[in-house]
Design an enzyme around this catalytic site. Structure first.
Site, PDB file in Angstrom:
ATOM      1  N   HIS A 207      32.466  28.654  26.344  1.00 45.68           N
ATOM      2  CA  HIS A 207      32.136  27.819  25.182  1.00 45.68           C
ATOM      3  C   HIS A 207      31.278  26.629  25.591  1.00 45.68           C
ATOM      4  O   HIS A 207      30.443  26.168  24.826  1.00 45.68           O
ATOM      5  CB  HIS A 207      33.415  27.370  24.471  1.00 45.68           C
ATOM      6  CG  HIS A 207      34.020  28.490  23.679  1.00 45.68           C
ATOM      7  ND1 HIS A 207      35.224  29.052  23.984  1.00 45.68           N
ATOM      8  CD2 HIS A 207      33.542  29.162  22.616  1.00 45.68           C
ATOM      9  CE1 HIS A 207      35.466  30.041  23.140  1.00 45.68           C
ATOM     10  NE2 HIS A 207      34.463  30.118  22.299  1.00 45.68           N
ATOM     11  N   GLU A 447      36.168  41.488  17.903  1.00 44.19           N
ATOM     12  CA  GLU A 447      35.999  40.896  19.238  1.00 44.19           C
ATOM     13  C   GLU A 447      37.148  41.255  20.168  1.00 44.19           C
ATOM     14  O   GLU A 447      37.297  40.673  21.239  1.00 44.19           O
ATOM     15  CB  GLU A 447      35.800  39.385  19.139  1.00 44.19           C
ATOM     16  CG  GLU A 447      36.845  38.619  18.390  1.00 44.19           C
ATOM     17  CD  GLU A 447      36.540  37.118  18.335  1.00 44.19           C
ATOM     18  OE1 GLU A 447      35.662  36.626  19.067  1.00 44.19           O
ATOM     19  OE2 GLU A 447      37.226  36.434  17.559  1.00 44.19           O
ATOM     20  N   ASP A 471      33.804  37.751  23.404  1.00 42.53           N
ATOM     21  CA  ASP A 471      35.207  38.109  23.621  1.00 42.53           C
ATOM     22  C   ASP A 471      35.392  39.612  23.765  1.00 42.53           C
ATOM     23  O   ASP A 471      36.250  40.066  24.522  1.00 42.53           O
ATOM     24  CB  ASP A 471      36.078  37.578  22.470  1.00 42.53           C
ATOM     25  CG  ASP A 471      36.423  36.113  22.696  1.00 42.53           C
ATOM     26  OD1 ASP A 471      36.809  35.764  23.825  1.00 42.53           O
ATOM     27  OD2 ASP A 471      36.298  35.314  21.754  1.00 42.53           O
ATOM     28  N   CYS A 518      27.331  38.502  16.504  1.00 47.44           N
ATOM     29  CA  CYS A 518      27.238  37.032  16.578  1.00 47.44           C
ATOM     30  C   CYS A 518      27.559  36.490  17.969  1.00 47.44           C
ATOM     31  O   CYS A 518      27.610  35.287  18.167  1.00 47.44           O
ATOM     32  CB  CYS A 518      28.130  36.375  15.527  1.00 47.44           C
ATOM     33  SG  CYS A 518      29.871  36.587  15.852  1.00 47.44           S
TER      34      CYS A 518
HETATM   35  C1  PEP Z   1      32.393  35.905  20.469  1.00 44.88           C
HETATM   36  O1  PEP Z   1      33.513  36.009  20.996  1.00 44.88           O
HETATM   37  O2  PEP Z   1      31.448  36.653  20.746  1.00 44.88           O
HETATM   38  C2  PEP Z   1      32.149  34.859  19.479  1.00 44.88           C
HETATM   39  C3  PEP Z   1      31.029  34.806  18.804  1.00 44.88           C
HETATM   40  O3  PEP Z   1      33.106  33.901  19.328  1.00 44.88           O
HETATM   41  P1  PEP Z   1      33.330  32.683  20.368  1.00 44.88           P
HETATM   42  O4  PEP Z   1      32.190  32.714  21.329  1.00 44.88           O
HETATM   43  O5  PEP Z   1      33.373  31.448  19.564  1.00 44.88           O
HETATM   44  O6  PEP Z   1      34.637  33.027  20.968  1.00 44.88           O
HETATM   45 MG    MG Z   2      35.155  34.936  20.135  1.00 48.19          MG
END
Ligand code: PEP
Ligand code: MG
Length: 564
Positions: A207, A447, A471, A518
């Protein structure tokens, strides 16, 4: 002369010039002046304390005006620490008992406090250490100023490598060097003075890296070869090559200047794509949206030609603060994004808190394996009041624009049904109170491997899917996305991941619902053709990646086929 350099993994292709600043070591020149007696030293401390409070109050007002309420809260928290009686008593006690001067007493009292906090091993307490150290540093700065910079014995570092604050106050542009950062520390980086970030640890899909990318800060992670002696030296980060050069010579500087010129030209060319459709020459259209972490970023999304917000990571509204954002504050934040997007669709993801995002005021249990623990939708279902507050805020905001709601970390149909049932109840509650609201479309994030494997069942429950490749890769390949040691195993082309993505797209389309990508993989232009061939309907990436992706889509002359 040979130029010193370090090598890391780049998070963007950009270049940054600045002075190296290690944020780990904050050496104070602690005055060795003999104490002048309790009255005089206590008065010195009190003057410094008042000065720091006044500065924090100014910063609070400035943050409210120029940043956001959550940033302002950082300064509010500092003021609270500066008024904490127990803490003040500790400093006064040291001045009285040990006949130390104000600076020595402050340093030692704060060290004692942070050691005590550390010893509790409670996340809620230890997370506040960075704030307490910030305050200690501010007080020591003020006391040093009052001493007229006169110095004597070298003081100790208040900040350790693990939890140094990421905030900066310098006026020069500098390249911040740290061991690693937490998401909340990253959010606190002062973009006016930090032009680049170098982390010795970190990983590409954490993150922290996602935040650095969306903040547009050139950064290197897992950087090797860094030396302490570089502190304060001019440097340049060449993100394209993943290199940081120290005291770069004319040859390197010229090369960087040329690269920057090319980059400018490329950006100008890309900006011409801003209002053009995301369509291939052979006629395949795809939506390109933006992932954002705060309402302020919606502007960047629009400026970069996003066709909507494909992922609003709402948990960042809950971070860097000391209390929960209430329903109204959340409603205002979501409404602000919808308004900024002027009728375009905004996918609001319910909070994904847990794992590396654990605000201390939430008092979460310490877990042995938090990535597999009470994270995300699990936390929301375990704390229905927290969830309901957010759901009501989203329902109300949905009355102001084209909002959709996205549930993260789903592994079962039951979780979706429970979430939707709560959403319906929240709608009823609002109706009873006569508050306007609208039921948005609902979607789930795919995910987890479980979600991908039951995608056909999940597709019957919702209006859309959004595939979180970060994820999905982490859980499919059992590779901690925040652990640089195993990053070499995080292969986005791993057949297991690719197969799960494909299965998800097929399940979505079989049920007649659209599917988006995403995760960070969406911005990797080497796989765009695969996603198009699979039939993905939307790709959502951080704002600065929107135009390069549109450029890629518009340049794809032949319809791709997937071979495996
Ligand atoms: C992901 O897991 O790909 C996602 C978009 O969510 P985050 O990166 O916020 O866990
Ligand atoms: Mg995620």
């Amino acid at each position: 002369m040979k130029v010193a350099y370090g090598k890391g993994v780049s998070l963007s292709g950009r270049i940054a010039y600045g002075k190296i600043k290690f944020i780990t070591l904050r050496k104070y020149e602690i005055s060795a002046r003999p104490a002048e007696g309790f009255e005089a030293e206590a008065a010195r401390f009190e003057t410094a304390r008042r000065l720091v409070i006044a500065r924090q109050e100014e910063l609070y007002e400035e943050a409210l005006e120029k940043a956001s309420a959550s940033v302002a809260q950082i300064f509010e928290a500092h003021i609270a620490i500066l008024c904490d009686e127990e803490l003040l008593e500790k400093v006064r006690h040291r001045i009285a008992q040990r006949k130390t001067n104000a600076m020595q007493a402050t340093l030692r009292a704060f060290r004692e406090i942070t050691d005590e906090m550390l010893a509790t091993e409670e996340t809620a307490v230890t997370e506040r250490i960075a704030d307490v150290r910030d305050v200690a540093n501010l007080l020591l700065d003020a006391l040093a100023e009052a001493e007229g910079g006169a110095l004597s014995e070298p003081g100790g570092a208040l900040c350790t490598e693990e939890d140094a604050p990421a905030e900066s106050s310098g006026r020069d542009s500098f390249i911040m060097v740290a061991e690693d950062l937490t998401p909340s520390e990253t959010l606190r980086i002062d973009r006016n003075s930090v032009c680049g970030v170098i982390l010795r640890g970190g990983s590409v899909n954490s993150h922290v890296s996602i935040l650095l990318r969306s903040m547009g800060i050139p950064a290197l992670v897992q950087c090797e070869g860094i030396e302490r002696s570089w502190d304060g030296m001019p440097a340049v980060i060449d993100s394209a090559e993943g290199t940081v050069y120290i005291e770069p010579d004319e040859r390197i500087l010229n090369e960087m200047r040329e690269r920057q010129q090319d980059e400018k030209k490329r950006t100008a060319l890309l900006s011409e794509l801003k209002d053009l459709p995301s369509v291939t020459p052979y006629g395949r259209r795809i939506r390109i949206c933006a992932n954002i972490e705060s309402p302020e970023e919606a502007i960047a999304a629009r400026e970069n030609g996003a066709e909507g917000i494909g992922l609003l990571r709402t948990e960042f509204l809950f971070m860097n603060r000391h209390t929960y954002p209430d329903e109204n504050e959340q409603y205002e934040a979501y409404r602000k994004v919808l308004e900024a997007m002027k009728g375009m669709r905004v996918v609001i993801r319910t909070i994904d808190i847990g794992a590396d995002k654990t605000p201390s005021y939430m008092q979460m249990e310490r877990e042995r394996n938090p990535v597999l623990g009470l994270r995300s939708i699990r936390l929301c279902l375990a704390r229905p009041e927290l969830f309901r507050t957010q759901l009501r805020a989203i329902l109300r905001a949905a009355a102001c624009g084209d909002a959709a709601i996205l549930f993260p970390m789903i592994i079962s149909v039951e979780e979706v049904r429970k979430s939707k049932a709560l959403l319906t109840e929240c709608g009823k509650e609002l109706s009873e109170k006569g508050i306007p609201w609208r039921m948005p479309e609902t979607g789930v994030m795919i995910e987890t491997p479980a979600a991908a494997l039951i995608a056909e069942d999940l597709a019957k429950e919702v209006d859309f899917f959004s595939i979180g490749t970060n994820d999905l890769l982490q859980y499919t390949c059992a590779v901690d996305r925040g652990n640089g040691l195993v990053e070499y195993l995080a292969d986005p082309m791993h057949p297991a991941l690719q197969r799960l993505i494909r299965m998800t797209v097929e399940a979505a389309h079989g049920a007649g619902i659209p599917v988006a990508i995403c995760g960070e993989l969406g911005a990797d232009l080497s796989v765009t053709d695969r996603f198009l061939a699979m039939g993905v309907d939307e790709i959502s990436v951080h704002p600065v990646a929107v135009l390069p992706l549109r450029g890629k889509v518009r340049s794809m002359k032949e319809e791709p086929v997937i071979c495996n």
